[in-house]
Design a protein around this motif. Sequence first.
Motif, mmCIF file in Angstrom:
data_model
loop_
_atom_site.group_PDB
_atom_site.id
_atom_site.type_symbol
_atom_site.label_atom_id
_atom_site.label_comp_id
_atom_site.label_asym_id
_atom_site.label_seq_id
_atom_site.Cartn_x
_atom_site.Cartn_y
_atom_site.Cartn_z
ATOM 1 N N GLY A 48 0.865 -1.202 -0.061
ATOM 2 C CA GLY A 48 -0.003 0.049 0.081
ATOM 3 C C GLY A 48 0.798 1.368 0.166
ATOM 4 O O GLY A 48 1.895 1.137 0.091
ATOM 5 N N ASP A 49 0.153 2.416 -0.143
ATOM 6 C CA ASP A 49 1.019 3.574 -0.030
ATOM 7 C C ASP A 49 1.396 3.897 1.245
ATOM 8 O O ASP A 49 0.947 4.233 2.343
ATOM 9 N N HIS A 50 2.740 3.510 1.588
ATOM 10 C CA HIS A 50 3.376 3.589 2.930
ATOM 11 C C HIS A 50 4.237 5.194 3.011
ATOM 12 O O HIS A 50 4.830 5.222 3.980
ATOM 13 N N GLY A 51 4.011 5.942 2.102
ATOM 14 C CA GLY A 51 4.682 7.419 2.248
ATOM 15 C C GLY A 51 5.824 6.918 1.811
ATOM 16 O O GLY A 51 6.551 6.763 0.591
ATOM 17 N N GLY A 52 7.046 7.106 2.794
ATOM 18 C CA GLY A 52 8.516 6.935 2.457
ATOM 19 C C GLY A 52 9.051 8.472 2.324
ATOM 20 O O GLY A 52 8.380 9.260 2.568
ATOM 21 N N ARG A 53 10.422 8.300 1.932
ATOM 22 C CA ARG A 53 10.947 9.487 1.684
ATOM 23 C C ARG A 53 11.511 9.885 0.397
ATOM 24 O O ARG A 53 11.859 8.836 -0.297
ATOM 25 N N HIS A 54 11.544 11.090 0.157
ATOM 26 C CA HIS A 54 12.138 11.522 -1.180
ATOM 27 C C HIS A 54 13.696 11.198 -0.969
ATOM 28 O O HIS A 54 14.302 11.772 0.038
ATOM 29 N N ILE A 55 14.334 10.718 -1.963
ATOM 30 C CA ILE A 55 15.708 10.716 -2.063
ATOM 31 C C ILE A 55 16.170 11.884 -2.725
ATOM 32 O O ILE A 55 16.096 11.948 -4.212
ATOM 33 N N VAL A 56 17.084 12.730 -2.201
ATOM 34 C CA VAL A 56 17.461 13.862 -2.902
ATOM 35 C C VAL A 56 18.683 13.602 -3.742
ATOM 36 O O VAL A 56 19.353 12.736 -3.410
ATOM 37 N N PRO A 57 18.680 14.010 -5.165
ATOM 38 C CA PRO A 57 19.800 13.849 -5.746
ATOM 39 C C PRO A 57 21.207 14.342 -5.235
ATOM 40 O O PRO A 57 21.317 15.181 -4.381
ATOM 41 N N SER A 58 22.248 13.518 -5.300
ATOM 42 C CA SER A 58 23.539 13.845 -4.663
ATOM 43 C C SER A 58 24.801 13.576 -5.579
ATOM 44 O O SER A 58 24.543 12.530 -6.492
ATOM 45 N N PRO A 59 25.742 14.179 -5.295
ATOM 46 C CA PRO A 59 26.976 13.938 -6.083
ATOM 47 C C PRO A 59 27.344 12.126 -6.082
ATOM 48 O O PRO A 59 26.958 11.815 -5.001
ATOM 49 N N TYR A 60 27.680 11.768 -7.287
ATOM 50 C CA TYR A 60 27.924 10.245 -7.220
ATOM 51 C C TYR A 60 29.163 9.962 -6.241
ATOM 52 O O TYR A 60 30.176 10.752 -6.314
ATOM 53 N N THR A 61 29.022 8.899 -5.563
ATOM 54 C CA THR A 61 30.412 8.381 -4.861
ATOM 55 C C THR A 61 31.126 7.269 -5.788
ATOM 56 O O THR A 61 30.621 7.002 -6.594
ATOM 57 N N GLU A 62 32.325 6.966 -5.365
ATOM 58 C CA GLU A 62 32.911 6.140 -6.116
ATOM 59 C C GLU A 62 32.262 4.758 -6.322
ATOM 60 O O GLU A 62 32.409 4.075 -7.549
ATOM 61 N N SER A 63 31.719 4.287 -5.443
ATOM 62 C CA SER A 63 31.023 3.090 -5.457
ATOM 63 C C SER A 63 29.598 3.134 -6.136
ATOM 64 O O SER A 63 29.122 2.355 -6.614
ATOM 65 N N SER A 64 28.952 4.399 -6.018
ATOM 66 C CA SER A 64 27.574 4.627 -6.850
ATOM 67 C C SER A 64 27.821 4.936 -8.301
ATOM 68 O O SER A 64 26.888 4.553 -9.222
ATOM 69 N N LEU A 65 28.660 5.361 -8.732
ATOM 70 C CA LEU A 65 28.961 5.736 -10.159
ATOM 71 C C LEU A 65 28.872 4.488 -10.870
ATOM 72 O O LEU A 65 28.325 4.616 -11.870
ATOM 73 N N ASN A 66 29.618 3.555 -10.629
ATOM 74 C CA ASN A 66 29.614 2.416 -11.423
ATOM 75 C C ASN A 66 28.105 1.715 -11.807
ATOM 76 O O ASN A 66 27.734 1.407 -12.712
ATOM 77 N N GLN A 67 27.152 1.916 -10.590
ATOM 78 C CA GLN A 67 25.920 1.295 -10.596
ATOM 79 C C GLN A 67 25.133 2.327 -11.546
ATOM 80 O O GLN A 67 24.335 1.826 -12.160
#
Length: 83
Positions: A48-67
């Motif tokens: 169901g609609d559990h709400g949740g949080r908005h994930i704000v754009p952020s600079p890529y880190t070394e580990s997230s850039l490859n993903q």
Amino acid sequence: MTKWSLAVLLAYLAKQFNGVELLDATPLFWTRGGKPVGRNGETDQWGGDHGGRHIVPSPYTESSLNQGFRAALELAFGKSEIR
């Protein structure tokens, strides 16, 4: 850089920073961020609609850039892309 790569980079920078003058320390590549997913669901039912949080754009880190790069390759060339 090829002319095509340069054109893509300049288009991205124009969209991302909208003509703002960049400092030397400004991170150029940022994550997309995300919004919570709303779904219809009954009381006490997962999904169901559990709400949740908005994930704000952020600079890529070394580990997230490859993903992010992997996701871009799949969008451009399909899931069978192995480069």
